[in-house]
Design a protein around this motif. Structure first.
Motif, short mmCIF file in Angstrom:
data_model
loop_
_atom_site.label_atom_id
_atom_site.label_comp_id
_atom_site.label_asym_id
_atom_site.label_seq_id
_atom_site.Cartn_x
_atom_site.Cartn_y
_atom_site.Cartn_z
N ARG A 31 19.79 -5.59 15.69
CA ARG A 31 19.40 -6.86 16.29
C ARG A 31 19.60 -6.85 17.79
O ARG A 31 18.83 -7.43 18.54
N GLU A 35 17.65 -7.23 22.96
CA GLU A 35 17.91 -8.66 23.16
C GLU A 35 19.40 -8.93 23.04
O GLU A 35 20.12 -8.22 22.34
N PHE A 37 22.53 -11.61 22.00
CA PHE A 37 22.73 -12.67 21.01
C PHE A 37 24.13 -13.24 21.12
O PHE A 37 25.07 -12.54 21.55
N LEU A 38 24.25 -14.49 20.69
CA LEU A 38 25.57 -15.07 20.54
C LEU A 38 26.16 -14.63 19.21
O LEU A 38 25.44 -14.21 18.30
N LYS A 40 27.42 -16.39 16.85
CA LYS A 40 26.98 -17.19 15.72
C LYS A 40 25.56 -16.79 15.30
O LYS A 40 25.24 -16.74 14.12
N GLU A 41 24.73 -16.51 16.28
CA GLU A 41 23.37 -16.06 15.96
C GLU A 41 23.41 -14.75 15.19
O GLU A 41 22.68 -14.54 14.20
N LEU A 42 24.29 -13.85 15.64
CA LEU A 42 24.40 -12.57 14.97
C LEU A 42 24.90 -12.74 13.54
O LEU A 42 24.50 -12.00 12.64
N ALA A 44 24.46 -15.28 11.55
CA ALA A 44 23.64 -16.10 10.67
C ALA A 44 23.06 -15.35 9.46
O ALA A 44 23.14 -15.85 8.34
N VAL A 74 30.69 -19.95 24.64
CA VAL A 74 29.89 -18.98 23.90
C VAL A 74 30.14 -17.57 24.41
O VAL A 74 30.66 -17.38 25.51
N ARG A 76 28.11 -14.03 24.75
CA ARG A 76 26.84 -13.32 24.60
C ARG A 76 27.12 -11.84 24.45
O ARG A 76 27.84 -11.24 25.25
#
Lengths: 125, 125
Positions: A31, A35, A37-38, A40-42, A44, A74, A76
């Motif tokens: 992922r 790019e 990612f945060l 939490k995004e990772l 998910a 956050v 990143r």
DNA sequence: CTCTCGATCAACCATTTGATTGACTGTCAA
DNA sequence: TTGACAGTCAATCAAATGGTTGATCGAGAG
């Protein structure tokens, strides 16, 4: 090239290969390719807790494969493929396919200067 | 980017990368590159018990990186770099260096057809 | 200010790992 | 037949791993 002059330290390779040995961490790296990612995004897509993912990220950070940049609340995460390159150096010595690619490439680049440094220089005892 | 073929099964990569994460096992693989060895010969340079080395070899066998051929009371171990190739495929996606090298190579292969005797000026495969 | 939310820290737990020692299987040689 | 030797099996142990839940810290939002 492949002249492995700076053979990565064992400890570094230990951490990198260990980091790569877990499918969750490999997916995280996938992922993160390109790019940022945060956390939490990772986390998910996974079925495990956020804390578990955070720990996985720490493993990647310790291996040097991920850099974390905290701004505000956050964090990143971005990929750092440097250590992966060391692992690639090590592993590619055993991959005849890539070896042949190197040879062909060297041929094209006129870098036939290299003697038979193809295989590892280790001599039998 | 370079989406090569489908990735090797996760389980296989788990085993290979985990096998590579130990310096003793990496050293074993280095010795086995090109030459076959008995277990005792492999164990000699290490400061750990023969049983420990035997277990390390079992890990490598389970990862498919080493094949054991028992004849009589000895067990000759030889390298099988096949699974290493899968690991290389995975890892090389992240190595910008190799990526650029191969892109360059592809460029050459695309423009000039092939080395040796260029029979046809341009031919895509 | 208070409340929520992203993220980590802290215990805790089950399983795996790397190593040990001791016993065992088999094969070759004397 | 006896015995040395290659190698694995088995039980054990300490440490590392991967996961959980609960508490905590630090910004932002209301």
């Amino acid at each position: 090239m492949v002249d492995h002059k700076a053979l990565a330290s064992d400890a570094a390779l230990n951490l990198v290969f260990a980091a790569l040995s877990d499918p969750v961490r490999r997916q995280l790296l996938s992922r993160l390719d390109g790019e940022a990612f945060l956390v939490k995004e990772l986390a998910a897509p996974f079925d495990i807790s956020l804390q578990a993912v955070s720990k996985h990220i720490q493993v990647l950070v310790k291996a040097g494969l991920v850099r974390q940049e905290r701004t505000g609340r956050v964090s990143r995460c971005r990929l750092d493929a440097g250590p992966m390159h060391e692992a690639a150096l090590w592993v590619n010595r055993y991959s005849k396919y890539w070896q042949d690619q190197f040879d062909t490439l060297a041929l094209f680049l006129g870098d036939i200067d290299k003697p038979k440094a193809r295989r590892k220089p280790r001599r039998k005892s």
